[in-house]
Motif scaffolding. Sequence first.
Motif, PDB file in Angstrom:
ATOM      1  N   UNK A   1      50.426  40.580  37.961  1.00 14.65           N
ATOM      2  CA  UNK A   1      49.390  39.825  38.325  1.00 14.65           C
ATOM      3  C   UNK A   1      48.521  40.803  39.465  1.00 14.65           C
ATOM      4  N   UNK A   2      47.202  40.615  39.232  1.00 15.14           N
ATOM      5  CA  UNK A   2      46.377  41.273  40.173  1.00 15.14           C
ATOM      6  C   UNK A   2      45.571  40.324  40.843  1.00 15.14           C
ATOM      7  N   UNK A   3      45.409  40.272  42.235  1.00 15.19           N
ATOM      8  CA  UNK A   3      44.689  39.203  43.000  1.00 15.19           C
ATOM      9  C   UNK A   3      43.395  39.618  43.613  1.00 15.19           C
ATOM     10  N   UNK A   4      42.509  39.025  43.006  1.00 15.93           N
ATOM     11  CA  UNK A   4      40.932  39.419  43.519  1.00 15.93           C
ATOM     12  C   UNK A   4      40.369  38.406  44.336  1.00 15.93           C
ATOM     13  N   UNK A   5      40.249  38.884  45.739  1.00 14.31           N
ATOM     14  CA  UNK A   5      39.705  37.792  46.646  1.00 14.31           C
ATOM     15  C   UNK A   5      39.083  38.653  48.125  1.00 14.31           C
ATOM     16  N   UNK A   6      38.241  38.210  48.426  1.00  9.41           N
ATOM     17  CA  UNK A   6      37.341  39.172  49.663  1.00  9.41           C
ATOM     18  C   UNK A   6      37.990  38.928  50.989  1.00  9.41           C
ATOM     19  N   UNK A   7      38.793  37.615  50.959  1.00  8.77           N
ATOM     20  CA  UNK A   7      39.803  37.634  52.250  1.00  8.77           C
ATOM     21  C   UNK A   7      41.084  37.839  52.199  1.00  8.77           C
ATOM     22  N   UNK A   8      41.460  39.144  52.912  1.00  6.66           N
ATOM     23  CA  UNK A   8      42.804  39.419  53.034  1.00  6.66           C
ATOM     24  C   UNK A   8      44.019  38.216  53.360  1.00  6.66           C
ATOM     25  N   UNK A   9      43.616  37.513  54.265  1.00  6.77           N
ATOM     26  CA  UNK A   9      44.549  36.197  54.411  1.00  6.77           C
ATOM     27  C   UNK A   9      44.748  35.378  53.061  1.00  6.77           C
ATOM     28  N   UNK A  10      43.841  35.160  52.207  1.00  8.76           N
ATOM     29  CA  UNK A  10      44.129  34.542  51.060  1.00  8.76           C
ATOM     30  C   UNK A  10      44.664  35.270  50.161  1.00  8.76           C
ATOM     31  N   UNK A  11      44.602  36.734  49.926  1.00  9.56           N
ATOM     32  CA  UNK A  11      45.491  37.740  49.083  1.00  9.56           C
ATOM     33  C   UNK A  11      46.567  37.673  49.489  1.00  9.56           C
ATOM     34  N   UNK A  12      46.911  37.890  50.900  1.00  5.00           N
ATOM     35  CA  UNK A  12      48.422  37.642  51.397  1.00  5.00           C
ATOM     36  C   UNK A  12      49.110  36.585  51.090  1.00  5.00           C
ATOM     37  N   UNK A  13      48.384  35.461  51.154  1.00  2.85           N
ATOM     38  CA  UNK A  13      49.130  34.090  50.848  1.00  2.85           C
ATOM     39  C   UNK A  13      49.544  33.933  49.424  1.00  2.85           C
ATOM     40  N   UNK A  14      48.588  34.303  48.674  1.00  2.00           N
ATOM     41  CA  UNK A  14      48.891  34.193  47.204  1.00  2.00           C
ATOM     42  C   UNK A  14      50.083  35.197  46.721  1.00  2.00           C
ATOM     43  N   UNK A  15      50.080  36.583  47.380  1.00  2.00           N
ATOM     44  CA  UNK A  15      50.771  37.419  47.055  1.00  2.00           C
ATOM     45  C   UNK A  15      52.259  37.165  47.475  1.00  2.00           C
ATOM     46  N   UNK A  16      52.524  36.587  48.728  1.00  2.00           N
ATOM     47  CA  UNK A  16      53.765  35.786  49.017  1.00  2.00           C
ATOM     48  C   UNK A  16      54.249  34.789  48.245  1.00  2.00           C
ATOM     49  N   UNK A  17      53.475  33.953  47.916  1.00  2.00           N
ATOM     50  CA  UNK A  17      53.987  32.846  46.930  1.00  2.00           C
ATOM     51  C   UNK A  17      54.213  33.350  45.530  1.00  2.00           C
ATOM     52  N   UNK A  18      53.575  34.302  44.968  1.00  2.00           N
ATOM     53  CA  UNK A  18      53.962  34.935  43.576  1.00  2.00           C
ATOM     54  C   UNK A  18      55.161  35.783  43.890  1.00  2.00           C
TER      55      UNK A  18
ATOM     56  N   UNK B   1      40.562  48.271  38.945  1.00  2.00           N
ATOM     57  CA  UNK B   1      42.185  47.726  38.900  1.00  2.00           C
ATOM     58  C   UNK B   1      42.619  47.379  37.632  1.00  2.00           C
ATOM     59  N   UNK B   2      41.986  46.311  37.312  1.00  2.00           N
ATOM     60  CA  UNK B   2      42.289  45.748  35.999  1.00  2.00           C
ATOM     61  C   UNK B   2      42.428  46.721  34.890  1.00  2.00           C
ATOM     62  N   UNK B   3      41.611  47.880  34.846  1.00  2.00           N
ATOM     63  CA  UNK B   3      41.544  48.737  33.575  1.00  2.00           C
ATOM     64  C   UNK B   3      42.915  49.713  33.963  1.00  2.00           C
ATOM     65  N   UNK B   4      42.956  50.020  35.320  1.00  2.32           N
ATOM     66  CA  UNK B   4      44.089  51.027  35.840  1.00  2.32           C
ATOM     67  C   UNK B   4      45.619  50.403  35.588  1.00  2.32           C
ATOM     68  N   UNK B   5      45.628  49.243  36.204  1.00  4.51           N
ATOM     69  CA  UNK B   5      46.957  48.733  36.367  1.00  4.51           C
ATOM     70  C   UNK B   5      47.453  47.662  35.216  1.00  4.51           C
ATOM     71  N   UNK B   6      46.595  47.617  34.409  1.00  6.74           N
ATOM     72  CA  UNK B   6      46.904  46.770  33.289  1.00  6.74           C
ATOM     73  C   UNK B   6      47.780  45.589  33.343  1.00  6.74           C
ATOM     74  N   UNK B   7      47.187  44.493  34.228  1.00  9.16           N
ATOM     75  CA  UNK B   7      47.815  43.268  34.632  1.00  9.16           C
ATOM     76  C   UNK B   7      47.942  42.474  33.733  1.00  9.16           C
ATOM     77  N   UNK B   8      48.880  41.515  33.336  1.00  6.15           N
ATOM     78  CA  UNK B   8      48.762  40.372  32.492  1.00  6.15           C
ATOM     79  C   UNK B   8      47.758  39.286  32.947  1.00  6.15           C
TER      80      UNK B   8
END
Length: 233
Positions: A4-21, A42-49
């Motif tokens: 999974x790749x997380x795209x959000x301009x708020x670092x706190x939101x990215x951190x929260x989603x990241x911790x859950x996942x 990053x979607x091109x480079x990291x090839x997330x699902x």
Amino acid sequence: MLRVLIADDQALVRDGFGMILTAQPDITVVGEAADGGEAVRLARELTPDMVLMDIRMPNVDGIAATARICAETSARVLVLTTFDFDEYVYDALRAGASGFLLKDMRREELVNAVRVVASGEALLAPTVTRRLIADVVSRDRSARPGPVGPSRLAGLTARETETLRQVARGLSNAEIAGALFVSEHTVKTHVSNVLAKLGVRDRVQAVVLAYESGLVAPGDAGVTGEVERSTQS
């Protein structure tokens, strides 16, 4: 393992989603992006699902980034936003998103959404489903009189066309099987054939096309039977 790749301009939101996942044994977060342009790179480079995509971001917004990611990679996009305005739902799905959910969901709903969309299905928040139907029809038909692109349905068999009609009306695979007097496995085969012939990524895109083409319309029997139910079956 779902990447999974997380795209959000708020670092706190990215951190929260990241911790859950990352707490899930079958999900790994491979990267984070603070704007749409970085998400595309990053979607091109990291090839997330899967890409979790915010809508309102600087430089390149989530709608434009979704369109580029869906066109250039095999990643599926699940749009997450605090806004449920009709134009966002419509534009996100037209850009190729496989799901649209609001950020006020519970953590178990987020995890389930990622798994559902990554598996090849699609998902819509219940609060936006009925508005999506009205939005699709009113936008395209006000701009272009008459059904949109009916020729795209010409390659479907009669049974595939009827299957698409039932999907758009909100029936699950089991319910379609009962209505058409066939096995659930046969319905799944028909649905797969419909997606392939129409060149769409998932059932939500097929439902949008069914409304745009005039195959079904709001007010048809069972149309308000919740698209999100059919897209998870």
